[in-house]
Design a protein around this motif. Structure first.
Motif, short mmCIF file in Angstrom:
data_model
loop_
_atom_site.label_atom_id
_atom_site.label_comp_id
_atom_site.label_asym_id
_atom_site.label_seq_id
_atom_site.Cartn_x
_atom_site.Cartn_y
_atom_site.Cartn_z
N ILE A 1 0.78 -27.97 17.87
CA ILE A 1 1.67 -26.86 18.18
C ILE A 1 1.07 -25.56 17.64
N ALA A 2 1.41 -24.46 18.31
CA ALA A 2 0.99 -23.13 17.87
C ALA A 2 2.23 -22.31 17.56
N LEU A 3 2.19 -21.56 16.48
CA LEU A 3 3.29 -20.72 16.05
C LEU A 3 2.82 -19.28 16.06
N LEU B 1 -1.04 -21.32 13.12
CA LEU B 1 -0.13 -20.19 12.95
C LEU B 1 -0.89 -18.88 13.15
N VAL B 2 -0.33 -17.99 13.97
CA VAL B 2 -0.81 -16.61 14.09
C VAL B 2 0.34 -15.71 13.66
N PHE B 3 0.13 -14.96 12.59
CA PHE B 3 1.22 -14.23 11.93
C PHE B 3 0.87 -12.75 11.83
N VAL C 1 -7.99 -18.90 19.14
CA VAL C 1 -7.48 -19.80 18.10
C VAL C 1 -6.42 -20.79 18.57
N LEU C 2 -5.73 -20.51 19.66
CA LEU C 2 -4.66 -21.41 20.11
C LEU C 2 -5.23 -22.63 20.85
N PRO C 3 -4.50 -23.75 20.82
CA PRO C 3 -4.91 -24.88 21.68
C PRO C 3 -4.87 -24.43 23.13
N GLU C 4 -5.82 -24.89 23.91
CA GLU C 4 -5.92 -24.45 25.30
C GLU C 4 -4.77 -25.00 26.14
N ILE D 1 0.88 -30.11 24.08
CA ILE D 1 0.91 -28.97 23.15
C ILE D 1 2.19 -28.18 23.37
N LYS D 2 2.52 -27.35 22.38
CA LYS D 2 3.67 -26.46 22.50
C LYS D 2 3.38 -25.18 21.73
#
Length: 347
Positions: A208-210, A239-241, A294-297, A303-304
């Motif tokens: 998962i990506a946040l 995580l991208v913050f 950086v995120l999953p493709e 993925i979510k």
């Protein structure tokens, strides 16, 4: 139970973008597996409590009283884990209505954010909130016809007995955030819940990506705590913050602790609009180039991507929700990168 309180206050800045990659090791968590890591986290939290530097307890309680309460809470936690013993849930939804909770402690986090601890009706009660979900707060100004209602996601564990912690950023002309910042220990707030959001279960997604901005970190932190408190959950998390300055990065010690203990499964990338000179992370706003890196493709299976932040960020990244129950159209950067509506959830 763990709040992932770091034992040291130093905050590790993110690495330069050229070293920020998607890859994760597939071996178990380091140093003996995730079970031992959870034991370490629980032990660190029990030892550190919430008495780190920077706390401003306004309740006037003595050290002895605090120590006694820690013992009481610890006993309740143990009882909660005994098979056949069900903890009492404070928030049951349905026709329960609002609970009047007393403010017990206040911690100043930075120039515009505070942690507020509210006592549950009974010491052995837990919030019992499902993950992910929020609570609804209510306050009626003296000159207003209708009360102000605002949702918040607690940052304390759902099975912590006796209290909930709220992280509240004060916004200009924000009636609820201003009221909460003006509250003093002993005063009461009307709260009800749960407000269900995204229903999580262990290993529901492989990765998962946040993507969060400001206090949009709180529902993300709820997911993080749930995943890494559970040794059976092997979900990978990115995580991208985004924040204005380094001082605005909320929960930074807790996030750094997670990175230290789960480097194979958790990566955090920080973006600052006004970074200090020594900053080595991303600068400006969360953008397409960073997320693509950086995120999953989107072509990856199971993925979510979760998004939460101020309206401007939401509009740029994913589009805003239409209503609390309507996710609205997927727009912005995530759509441009090829993610589908089924792969994105907006808090």
């Amino acid at each position: 139970m763990s709040l992932f309180v770091a034992s040291r206050s130093a905050f590790r800045a993110s690495a330069p973008l050229k070293r920020q990659i998607r890859s994760y090791a597939t071996d178990p968590s380091p140093k003996g597996g995730s079970s031992s890591n959870n034991t370490l986290l629980y032990g660190a939290a029990a030892a550190a409590g919430l008495a780190g530097v920077g706390y401003y307890f306004l309740s006037g309680s003595t050290a002895a009283n605090k120590a006694q309460e820690k013992v009481k809470n610890a006993s309740a936690v143990v009882a909660d884990k005994i098979p056949g013993v069900d903890a009492k849930k404070a928030f049951t939804g349905g026709d329960q209505g609002f609970l009047s909770l007393k403010l017990e402690e206040v911690e100043i986090l930075n120039h515009n954010s505070k942690r507020l601890r509210f006592r549950l009706p009974e010491d052995d009660m837990v919030s019992g909130l499902p993950v992910a979900s929020a609570i609804l707060t209510k306050y009626k100004p003296l000159d207003a016809e209708k009360p102000v209602l605002r949702p918040y996601t607690p940052i304390s564990d759902e099975d912590t007995p006796g209290y909930i912690d709220l992280l509240v950023k004060k916004y200009p002309n924000g009636p609820m955030s201003t009221h909460l910042h003006d509250m003093a220990p002993g005063q009461r707030l009307d709260v009800k819940g749960p407000l269900p959001k995204y229903s999580w279960s262990p290993n529901k997604h492989e990765h998962i990506a946040l993507v969060a901005g400001g206090t949009g970190i709180t529902p993300m932190y709820q997911l993080l705590r749930t995943i890494f408190n559970n040794p059976e959950d092997k979900t990978k998390v990115t995580l991208v913050f985004g924040n204005v300055s380094a001082d605005d990065i909320l929960l930074k010690n807790e996030l750094a602790t997670l990175e230290n203990h789960y480097p194979q499964r958790f990566r955090a990338f920080y973006v600052l609009d006004n970074p200090p000179k020594q900053w080595t992370g991303a600068k400006g706003y969360i953008n397409k180039e960073l997320l693509k890196t950086v995120l999953p493709e989107p072509k990856d299976e199971n993925i979510k991507v979760f998004v939460c932040g101020p309206p401007g960020m939401m509009d740029s990244i994913s589009g805003n929700k239409k209503s609390p129950r309507d996710q609205g159209e997927l727009k912005g950067v995530l759509k441009e990168l090829g993610y589908t509506p089924e792969q994105v959830y907006k808090f």
